[in-house]
Design an enzyme around this catalytic site. Structure first.
Site, PDB file in Angstrom:
ATOM      1  N   CYS A 193      29.182  18.876  -1.359  1.00  0.00           N
ATOM      2  CA  CYS A 193      28.763  19.230  -0.005  1.00  0.00           C
ATOM      3  C   CYS A 193      29.470  20.463   0.530  1.00  0.00           C
ATOM      4  CB  CYS A 193      28.982  18.052   0.940  1.00  0.00           C
ATOM      5  SG  CYS A 193      30.700  17.505   1.044  1.00  0.00           S
ATOM      6  N   GLY A 197      21.427   5.495   3.384  1.00  0.00           N
ATOM      7  CA  GLY A 197      21.867   5.978   2.082  1.00  0.00           C
ATOM      8  C   GLY A 197      22.453   4.835   1.266  1.00  0.00           C
ATOM      9  N   THR A 198      22.366   4.951  -0.053  1.00  0.00           N
ATOM     10  CA  THR A 198      22.851   3.872  -0.917  1.00  0.00           C
ATOM     11  C   THR A 198      23.659   4.399  -2.113  1.00  0.00           C
ATOM     12  OG1 THR A 198      20.736   3.912  -2.105  1.00  0.00           O
ATOM     13  CG2 THR A 198      20.966   2.302  -0.322  1.00  0.00           C
TER      14      THR A 198
END
Length: 434
Positions: free
Chosen positions: A47, A191-192
């Protein structure tokens, strides 16, 4: 020759890093296919950074320039970011400095939050992906394996891992001023993946209990069962986020998964009494998971990666200094090991030459009826004579004089090193022989 083209939070804008996070898996194969002088490529994309590690065939003229060109063209092809747009937003690390750079990155020393732990796994996954794509090389394998070893050593030997905090935990620390009681908070996690799991752990550490999970890919039920959460089916997504006090997104989706329209739709469906007086939305996705228009939703605060980065704390100086010393030592050992490997063909060729002469003389001794005494003496003599040239060759290599070793072997013994050094023995095998 190794080189790294790197764009990070230190050199590039958040918007550019966001664009570089789309389809990073497509870059390494394009780099590897650019020219036959490209030996391999591994891409690390997180990120807050995009990095391409490339091994070039060093004898090629301007190998470094070719490697950078291959990387920039691959980025343009895979992500649509032109070299002109990248100008001034990336650095190029070359040669011996590449190991120091990657070891520091893998250890969390170059992260927004110094010492954060997620980057180590991302570096390991980058190598795994390169292997699957067939783009890695012998030297890149060695580089990335040593990076992981260095990271583990630093984690065990210094306080950097304990001092470092993940982006998830930093975001929640920033949210503390807005939360009076985490146990009463209604949380929706979107999210997972691995970041989602880290988020659940961080939320529970703070006392959050009412956590529900949604997934754009439909994996919410499986993730919820694994982490003892409540799943949010897609049909109830808008209502769930509109009713939540805290929404955290951390998916790898290429487009926003949450927008102002979702809140408007949910508010129209939900019981007015269920709507929070004020909500916080934390976007940990890159590309961003939350549309810009959410900042305009009434009674909603948006905290994204760019904001988190601007509020990242200062480094833990003592822990960081210790870690950087370990990185420097590990990088120096990596370079020395590489130099020793670089003279292996010359040493092996010389040993092969001496071995051939030795076997000829032993055959003659046997023909004269030698009972093995002469053979034993000759083998011992050859081992003793080869010891000093072998040690000296490695010493010269460590001084950056590998070319002198090749030149000496060729000039003194008229040996074609490339012809006689196939296959090449491992450095340890050569050093231990005789």
């Amino acid at each position: 020759m190794l080189l790294c083209v790197t764009a990070s939070h230190k050199t590039a804008s958040f918007e550019l890093l966001e664009r570089l996070s789309v389809h990073p898996d497509r870059v390494a194969p394009i780099i590897a296919g650019h020219d036959e002088c490209v030996q391999g490529a591994v891409v690390v994309a997180t990120c807050n950074r995009f990095e391409a590690y490339v091994e070039m065939d060093e004898p090629v003229t301007a190998a470094g320039a070719v490697g950078v060109e291959a990387t920039l063209l691959a980025i343009e092809s895979a992500m649509g970011v032109s070299p002109a747009e990248l100008e001034g937003s990336y650095d190029v690390v070359v040669g011996d400095d590449v190991a120091r750079h990657l070891f520091a990155v893998a250890s969390g020393l170059e992260s927004v939050v110094v010492g954060e732990g997620e980057i180590a796994g991302q570096v390991r996954r980058a190598l795994t992906e390169a292997r699957e794509q067939g783009t890695t090389s012998t030297e890149l394998e060695r580089l990335f394996q040593r990076a992981s070893e260095t990271q583990r050593g630093i984690k065990n030997a210094t306080a950097i891992g304990r001092a470092g905090r993940s982006l998830v935990r930093l975001a929640l620390e920033m949210a503390d001023s807005r939360v009076t009681d985490w146990s009463t908070l209604r949380v929706v996690l979107v999210g997972t993946g691995s970041y989602a799991a880290a988020t659940v752990a961080a939320l529970r550490d703070r006392g959050a209990d009412d956590i529900r999970v949604a997934s754009p890919s439909g994996r919410e039920a499986l993730f919820a069962a694994r982490h003892a959460l409540r799943p949010v089916p897609s049909t109830h997504f808008a209502e769930a986020v509109a009713s939540a006090d805290l929404v955290i997104t951390c998916t790898s989706a290429e487009h926003p998964v949450l927008s102002a329209a979702d809140f408007a739709e949910g508010a129209a469906i939900a019981d007015a009494a269920e709507l929070p007086a004020r909500r916080l939305v934390i976007d940990l996705g890159l590309p961003r998971n939350v549309d810009h228009d959410v900042s305009g939703v009434p009674d909603t605060d948006l905290l994204d990666l760019e904001t988190i980065r601007l509020h990242a704390p200062l480094e833990e100086l003592q822990a960081t200094d210790d870690a950087r010393r370990l990185v420097a030592d590990a990088a120096a050992r990596f370079v020395v090991s590489g130099e020793r490997r670089s003279v292996t063909p010359a040493v092996v060729a010389l040993r092969s030459h001496v071995g051939a002469v030795l076997e000829t003389e032993i055959a003659r001794a046997r023909a004269r009826g030698d009972d093995g005494t002469t053979e034993q003496a000759l083998r011992h003599l050859a081992g003793v004579l080869m010891h000093t040239p072998t040690v000296r060759a490695h010493e010269l290599a460590e001084q950056g004089r590998a070319d002198d070793v090749f030149a000496a072997v060729s000039a003194l013994f008229n040996i074609d090193v490339q012809e006689l050094a196939t296959p090449v023995a491992a450095p340890d095998d050569v050093a231990s022989a005789g």
